[in-house]
Design a protein around this motif. Structure first.
Motif, short mmCIF file in Angstrom:
data_model
loop_
_atom_site.label_atom_id
_atom_site.label_comp_id
_atom_site.label_asym_id
_atom_site.label_seq_id
_atom_site.Cartn_x
_atom_site.Cartn_y
_atom_site.Cartn_z
N VAL A 138 2.72 -2.75 0.64
CA VAL A 138 2.62 -1.72 1.60
C VAL A 138 3.96 -1.38 2.04
CG1 VAL A 138 2.13 -1.47 4.30
CG2 VAL A 138 0.41 -2.69 2.79
N LYS A 152 -2.39 3.48 3.62
CA LYS A 152 -3.19 2.12 3.50
C LYS A 152 -4.38 2.22 2.75
CE LYS A 152 -0.61 -0.39 7.12
NZ LYS A 152 -0.57 -1.11 8.32
N PHE A 184 -0.42 0.07 -0.59
CA PHE A 184 0.17 1.32 -0.37
C PHE A 184 -0.51 2.07 -1.42
CE2 PHE A 184 3.42 4.02 -2.24
CZ PHE A 184 3.86 4.77 -1.01
#
Length: 365
Positions: free
Chosen positions: A103, A120, A130
């Motif tokens: 992320v 996300k 990610f």
């Protein structure tokens, strides 16, 4: 991954901030109209009128590598009332590759913080991560795939091929070493000559009566190469010849070398890649194997059909769309060959379908 991500960020930013020539459709003809200079965060037109992007502009992004483009179009421009009539289309070629990462990679894409949620994605294996593809899919005006049945949510357009480069009638790689160009009309003469030339070049017995089976592609799990290697002992017990061309996993490359050593009179394994050899295998082989475990579209089966080579494929993905129902249940082998060669596999049909999608994206929200 971060190095690749930074390159894709720069590329997508450059693509959406280009300084192009605007085209205006007028009196059924495209004409150069005005030059628009597009700068980050602002739009300036050279001679008045509507701003760049308010006309017939559409971006086509392919796979995760350019999936940031629809996001930048929205974040940098549409969110600020600019380029509001510009459209973006995201084409899924291979959704197995999604631009995944931790992320924290969001910090590299240079977007406002509230865009983080678009990137996300949670999956049971890796948890929250990610995902560039996820953001691109959410931001794009239209989503396409390269096969009709990829997913019922999207429209599918099968890829075309370059019918000048991949055409037995004009193929430059068939101009020497006893190969020859051929067409639908000279199939019965030209293809057997190419087969004999391929057998001779590879050092295999020159026999017109033996089925010559080919494989061209990456040596990896997706392409199902291990399925072929497992079947090699059985295949070699039959009266066939096998030639495989490709590179990839070291263990599969070694299998090709051992296959050639063990079955010297029947098999050849070319580790690496040669454009000329790929063309010659396509022209000289009777059958092209494509046992892919998944295949969004695939091109080698299209090349094969152009050359009167019958693709034997796994019933998955684009292989189903492009082969099944088009080559089966023929009364003769030549019937299979001719039906493949008479299809229009060029980009012309695909381009017309793309145009329909772009027009729909412009007028339908």
């Amino acid at each position: 991954m971060q190095d690749i991500l930074k390159r894709m960020v720069l590329f997508c930013k450059a693509a959406v901030e280009v300084k192009p020539l605007a085209l205006q459709y007028h009196n059924f003809a495209f004409s150069l109209y005005q030059v628009w200079f597009l700068c980050p965060g602002s739009l300036v037109c050279s001679s008045g009128g509507v701003c760049y992007g308010d006309g017939n502009l559409a971006f086509i992004a392919n796979d995760w590598h350019t999936a940031l483009l629809p996001v930048y179009l929205k974040a940098y421009y549409r969110d600020h009332g600019l380029m509001k009539y510009t459209r973006s289309v995201l084409v899924i070629h291979n959704i197995a590759h999604q631009g995944r990462g931790p992320v924290d990679d969001f910090s590299y894409v240079d977007l406002p913080g509230h865009y983080l949620d678009s990137f996300k994605l949670y999956d049971p294996v890796g948890g929250e991560h990610f995902n560039i593809f996820a953001a691109g899919l959410k931001a794009a005006d239209r989503v396409l795939t390269v096969r009709h049945g990829y997913s019922w949510e999207f429209r599918g357009i099968v890829n075309g091929i370059d019918t000048k480069e991949w055409n037995p009638k004009f193929d430059l790689h068939l101009h020497s070493d006893d190969y020859t160009n051929y067409s639908l009309e000279t199939l019965h003469i030209g293809k057997p000559q190419c087969k004999a030339a391929l057998q001779r070049e590879l050092g295999l017995p020159v026999r017109p009566d033996v089925p010559l089976i080919g494989f061209i592609g990456r040596l990896d799990h997706q392409k199902g190469v291990d399925l072929i290697t497992v079947a090699v002992p059985w295949m070699m017990s039959q009266d066939v010849q096998l030639v495989m061309l490709g590179s990839g996993r070291p263990d599969l490359e070694e299998v090709l070398r051992r296959m050639e050593y063990q079955y010297r009179d029947k098999a050849r394994g070319w580790v690496g890649f040669s454009v000329r050899t790929a063309h010659r295998i396509t022209a000289g082989a009777d059958v092209l194997l494509m046992p892919s475990r998944f295949e969004p579209c695939g091109l080698n089966q299209l090349y094969a059909m152009m050359y009167g080579t019958v693709p034997v494929v796994h019933a998955v993905g684009g292989l189903t769309d492009s082969c099944f129902g088009k080559l089966e249940y023929k009364e003769s082998w030549e019937g299979l060959q001719r039906r493949g060669m008479t299809q229009d596999l060029s980009w012309d049909n695909a381009a017309e379908n793309y145009e329909e999608v772009l027009v729909a994206a412009k007028y339908q929200w």
